[in-house]
Scaffold this motif. Sequence first.
Motif, PDB file in Angstrom:
ATOM      1  N   TYR A  94    -110.400 -38.805-116.462  1.00 12.12           N
ATOM      2  CA  TYR A  94    -110.045 -37.739-115.172  1.00 12.12           C
ATOM      3  C   TYR A  94    -111.334 -37.808-115.035  1.00 12.12           C
ATOM      4  O   TYR A  94    -112.731 -38.270-115.341  1.00 12.12           O
ATOM      5  N   TYR A  95    -111.541 -37.333-113.166  1.00 11.05           N
ATOM      6  CA  TYR A  95    -112.651 -37.986-112.688  1.00 11.05           C
ATOM      7  C   TYR A  95    -112.988 -36.544-112.308  1.00 11.05           C
ATOM      8  O   TYR A  95    -112.064 -35.314-111.437  1.00 11.05           O
ATOM      9  N   CYS A  96    -114.141 -36.210-111.649  1.00 12.01           N
ATOM     10  CA  CYS A  96    -114.604 -35.159-111.098  1.00 12.01           C
ATOM     11  C   CYS A  96    -115.103 -35.582-109.423  1.00 12.01           C
ATOM     12  O   CYS A  96    -115.167 -35.974-109.364  1.00 12.01           O
ATOM     13  N   ALA A  97    -114.478 -34.576-108.575  1.00  9.63           N
ATOM     14  CA  ALA A  97    -114.785 -35.175-107.361  1.00  9.63           C
ATOM     15  C   ALA A  97    -115.890 -34.352-106.536  1.00  9.63           C
ATOM     16  O   ALA A  97    -115.023 -32.314-106.694  1.00  9.63           O
ATOM     17  N   ALA A  98    -116.427 -35.047-105.391  1.00 11.10           N
ATOM     18  CA  ALA A  98    -117.177 -33.084-104.875  1.00 11.10           C
ATOM     19  C   ALA A  98    -117.091 -33.864-103.091  1.00 11.10           C
ATOM     20  O   ALA A  98    -117.348 -34.821-103.078  1.00 11.10           O
ATOM     21  N   TYR A 117    -118.233 -37.883-103.384  1.00  8.24           N
ATOM     22  CA  TYR A 117    -119.003 -38.406-104.346  1.00  8.24           C
ATOM     23  C   TYR A 117    -117.250 -37.951-106.151  1.00  8.24           C
ATOM     24  O   TYR A 117    -117.191 -37.096-106.010  1.00  8.24           O
ATOM     25  N   TRP A 118    -118.298 -38.933-106.785  1.00  3.53           N
ATOM     26  CA  TRP A 118    -117.784 -38.951-107.994  1.00  3.53           C
ATOM     27  C   TRP A 118    -118.098 -39.143-108.979  1.00  3.53           C
ATOM     28  O   TRP A 118    -119.271 -40.053-109.203  1.00  3.53           O
ATOM     29  N   GLY A 119    -117.613 -38.337-110.183  1.00  2.00           N
ATOM     30  CA  GLY A 119    -118.284 -38.906-111.578  1.00  2.00           C
ATOM     31  C   GLY A 119    -117.750 -40.162-111.775  1.00  2.00           C
ATOM     32  O   GLY A 119    -117.239 -40.583-111.602  1.00  2.00           O
ATOM     33  N   GLN A 120    -118.117 -40.110-113.515  1.00  2.00           N
ATOM     34  CA  GLN A 120    -118.086 -41.713-114.368  1.00  2.00           C
ATOM     35  C   GLN A 120    -116.500 -41.539-114.492  1.00  2.00           C
ATOM     36  O   GLN A 120    -116.180 -42.619-115.060  1.00  2.00           O
ATOM     37  N   GLY A 121    -116.369 -40.363-114.905  1.00  2.00           N
ATOM     38  CA  GLY A 121    -114.453 -40.020-115.515  1.00  2.00           C
ATOM     39  C   GLY A 121    -114.491 -39.690-117.012  1.00  2.00           C
ATOM     40  O   GLY A 121    -115.765 -40.043-117.550  1.00  2.00           O
ATOM     41  N   THR A 122    -113.898 -39.004-117.642  1.00  2.00           N
ATOM     42  CA  THR A 122    -113.721 -38.921-118.757  1.00  2.00           C
ATOM     43  C   THR A 122    -112.379 -39.562-119.570  1.00  2.00           C
ATOM     44  O   THR A 122    -111.607 -38.724-119.001  1.00  2.00           O
ATOM     45  N   GLN A 123    -112.084 -40.038-120.293  1.00  2.00           N
ATOM     46  CA  GLN A 123    -110.662 -40.104-121.451  1.00  2.00           C
ATOM     47  C   GLN A 123    -110.335 -39.271-121.675  1.00  2.00           C
ATOM     48  O   GLN A 123    -110.554 -37.993-122.833  1.00  2.00           O
ATOM     49  N   VAL A 124    -108.796 -38.762-121.462  1.00  2.00           N
ATOM     50  CA  VAL A 124    -108.058 -37.877-121.651  1.00  2.00           C
ATOM     51  C   VAL A 124    -106.914 -37.868-122.707  1.00  2.00           C
ATOM     52  O   VAL A 124    -105.905 -39.112-122.304  1.00  2.00           O
TER      53      VAL A 124
END
Length: 128
Positions: A94-98, A117-124
């Motif tokens: 899952y990635y956060c974006a702005a 802009y994007w985050g590095q992601g987190t695994q779910v």
Amino acid sequence: QVQLVESGGGLVQAGGSLRLSCSGSAPNFSFYAMGWFRQAPGKERECVAVISSSGGDTYYGDAVKGRFNISRENAKKTVYLQMNSLKPEDTAVYYCAARESTLYPRTYYSKGGAYDYWGQGTQVTVSS
């Protein structure tokens, strides 16, 4: 430059819940529209949920409607994704974006290409 850091991912059983958080570094975070996207192995990136800079307008992908909720706390420069009734098919990074949206506080953006802009992601991972 806006830096985004996701947290809250992990392993959960089907039917369980997780809350993801995304913290942003922009001093004017409240002017940014935000989104959560996900990508599973071998699949294209998909829109999960997005929210306007004002927080009053949201959009959800069909796969998560009724189960996930996106919200934001501009004072904390954080956007959340509450995920309930998780299914194995929700397993993904899952990635956060702005993206800046000063002139359009009620606009949300459901296409990944709209974000700067994007985050590095987190695994779910959801086990059956």
